[in-house]
Structure formats: C-alpha cells, structure tokens
Scaffold this active site. Structure first.
Site, PDB file in Angstrom:
ATOM      1  CE  LYS A  77      -4.222  -2.092   1.361  1.00 30.61           C
ATOM      2  NZ  LYS A  77      -5.446  -2.458   2.223  1.00 30.61           N
TER       3      LYS A  77
ATOM      4  NE  ARG B 295      -7.381  -8.613   0.277  1.00 33.79           N
ATOM      5  CZ  ARG B 295      -6.873  -7.574  -0.674  1.00 33.79           C
ATOM      6  NH1 ARG B 295      -5.895  -6.903  -0.567  1.00 33.79           N
ATOM      7  NH2 ARG B 295      -7.361  -8.020  -1.875  1.00 33.79           N
TER       8      ARG B 295
HETATM    9  N1  PMM Z   1      -7.110  -3.991   0.678  1.00 38.07           N
HETATM   10  C1  PMM Z   1      -7.550  -4.143  -0.619  1.00 38.07           C
HETATM   11  C2  PMM Z   1      -8.611  -5.175  -1.027  1.00 38.07           C
HETATM   12  N2  PMM Z   1      -9.286  -5.514  -0.311  1.00 38.07           N
HETATM   13  N3  PMM Z   1      -9.836  -6.451   1.909  1.00 38.07           N
HETATM   14  C3  PMM Z   1      -9.388  -6.495   3.222  1.00 38.07           C
HETATM   15  N4  PMM Z   1     -10.235  -7.230   4.103  1.00 38.07           N
HETATM   16  N5  PMM Z   1      -8.655  -5.746   3.757  1.00 38.07           N
HETATM   17  C4  PMM Z   1      -7.932  -4.974   2.864  1.00 38.07           C
HETATM   18  O1  PMM Z   1      -6.781  -4.223   3.668  1.00 38.07           O
HETATM   19  C5  PMM Z   1      -7.826  -4.852   1.637  1.00 38.07           C
HETATM   20  C6  PMM Z   1      -9.099  -5.713   1.175  1.00 38.07           C
HETATM   21  C7  PMM Z   1      -6.729  -3.248  -1.304  1.00 38.07           C
HETATM   22  O2  PMM Z   1      -6.754  -3.627  -2.572  1.00 38.07           O
HETATM   23  P1  PMM Z   1      -5.689  -4.604  -3.453  1.00 38.07           P
HETATM   24  O3  PMM Z   1      -6.626  -6.007  -3.716  1.00 38.07           O
HETATM   25  O4  PMM Z   1      -5.236  -4.252  -4.750  1.00 38.07           O
HETATM   26  O5  PMM Z   1      -4.628  -5.056  -2.275  1.00 38.07           O
END
Ligand code: PMM
Length: 270
Positions: free
Chosen positions: A196, A236
């Site tokens: 990020k 994640r």
């Molecule tokens: N970050 C992204 C997408 N989905 N879901 C959860 N639970 N927590 C997160 O921090 C999160 C998420 C950001 O987008 P990416 O898929 O491009 O990393």
C-alpha cells in the site's frame, strides 16, 4: 491470505490475472507457497476506482473460484450480495466485505465474513479522510458490526481496520500501533498492508520519491510481521512466499529452536 485480483485496474497487480487461466495458476501457486486462503476479487477498490457491473464481476470471479475451491480455501472480495452468493455457490467459504454490509448475506449462506472498516467509498475515500480519534472510531465500528453479525448467526466473523481505506498515512500508522486494542475485541483480526501507498512513502529515503508498488516488498514484510506480532490472525498479502518465510522466522511463538539433528555443522552457514 493471498490476494488474487481478477481485475484490469487494481493498484499493484491490475491486469496480470484478468485472464482466467493465469488467475487460476497464480492462485494455485500462492496455495503451494503457503497461503491458507486465496482472496478472489473482481472489482478494484483502489482510490478513484469505478464500480463494476454485476455481470462483469460475476464472470471474472466465479470460474476462478470454481477452479480453486476444491484445492484451497477461497474467500470472495466483494460488496455485492449477488456476487457473494454466486461465489459461495462456486465454493467460497468466506465473504471479504470491504463495505461491512453483508453480514446478513453471510449468515444466510452459512459462511464466514470479514467486516472491514472504511470511510467513504473508493470514489471519495482519499479526498480528505478525517477522524476525531481514528483508533477509537474504527474499534467501535468493528465491535458493533462484529457483534451484530454474531447476533445474525455469523459463526466466523473477522474484523479488519481497512488500512488505506479513507485513511491518511498517519491514520494507518495509528491503527497499526494499536492493533492490540483491536485484537482485544475478541474477534480474529485480519490486516492488509501489502504494497500500500503509505509504505512507499515511509520507506523512501529523505528527498527520494515514494517507492512504486513493485518496490514495496520489504516494507510489506516488515508491516506483516508487525501485524502478526501485535495480534493479527491473518495478513492479506500479494507476496505469499516471502511473507510465509518472514512469519516462520519472526511470527509470535514461531521463532523455533533448531532441532539438534539439524544443528549447524562445521563449515555450514550460521
Ligand atoms: N485491501 C484491498 C482490497 N481488499 N480487503 C480487506 N479485508 N482488507 C484490506 O486491507 C483490503 C481488502 C486493497 O486492494 P488490493 O486488492 O489491490 O490489495
């Protein structure tokens, strides 16, 4: 949790796995690398991302979930009830819900649910994020949502502070410093910092521009180790193999004593 974005526009891997076979292969690779769960998403939530029509999102995620679910646990990253339902029919057993609005859907389907905090929507969230007390507000929100979900019948309810979702770098750091108080709510905690933007800014040397997403691995690993040390039950991540290695060395309770028969022999690396 390994990230599998079947999208053209996600911030770090957009377009890489829009092809179905490439997506399935990448999901299986992450499982082999040690991911316990593959998070399949068909709509980007990056700041400014445009919403995706339901049929498009369904066509992206359902075939990939059908192929992966017999081999590895799958979650679906969606905010649409119909997509969540179709994903569960295809084999997903966890709804990763960045809107924190689908608890009733998860309860009705008898699957797990992640409640993530966000301020605003992807279209608006990074314009001017503001909180009186970001940690207290996020904590209260997650506590409310998780208890409500439990009352609705969700048996596996996760909480997630939503790093980067309507938060400045300062807000993200405050939340990361206080993950312990979120973990203390008593629900399993998921944290997503991988690649990020605030990591790019934090890790840049003075006078240097922020690192692009492709150069944020080391910062991502540091934040994943930190999150697990502070009580996260899952992180994640995009880079599964390096994260698994880092957590095998530095995760809490995971620093192993080397068994005697594997001890260092003369002439070996220390
Ligand atoms: N970050 C992204 C997408 N989905 N879901 C959860 N639970 N927590 C997160 O921090 C999160 C998420 C950001 O987008 P990416 O898929 O491009 O990393």
């Amino acid at each position: 949790m390994g990230v599998l974005n079947v999208t053209p526009d996600s911030f770090s891997d957009g377009g890489l796995y829009l092809d179905r076979d490439a997506a399935i292969a990448h999901g299986l690779t992450m499982a082999e690398e040690g991911a316990a769960l593959i998070d399949v998403g068909g709509e980007s939530s990056r700041p400014g991302a445009q919403p995706v029509e339901e049929p498009v999102e369904l066509a992206r995620v359902v075939p990939v979930i059908e192929a992966l679910a017999p081999r590895v646990r799958v979650s679906v990253d969606t905010v649409k009830p119909a997509v969540a339902e179709a994903a569960v029919r295809a084999g997903a057993t966890l709804i990763n819900d960045v809107s924190a609005g689908l608890a009733g859907v998860a309860a009705a389907l008898g699957v797990g649910w992640v409640a993530m905090h966000r301020q605003g929507t992807p279209q608006t969230m990074q314009r001017a994020p503001a909180y009186r007390d970001v940690v207290a507000e996020v904590r209260q929100f997650l506590d409310d949502r998780a208890h409500r979900a439990r009352r609705l019948g969700v048996e596996e309810g996760w909480i997630d502070p939503g790093i980067g979702f309507g938060k400045t770098a300062g807000h993200n750091l405050s939340l990361l410093r206080h993950l312990g108080s979120l973990a203390a709510l008593g629900f399993p905690l998921l944290v997503g910092t991988s690649r990020k933007g605030f990591l790019g800014r934090l890790s840049a040397l003075p006078g240097q521009p922020p690192a692009p997403p492709s150069d944020r691995l080391e910062a991502s690993l540091a934040s994943a180790v930190w999150a697990v040390d502070q009580g996260a039950s899952m992180v994640r991540v995009h880079d599964v193999a390096p994260t698994v290695q880092a957590l095998r060395v530095a995760g809490p309770g995971r620093v192993r004593s080397v068994p005697p028969e594997e001890g260092v022999q003369a002439g070996e690396d220390r």
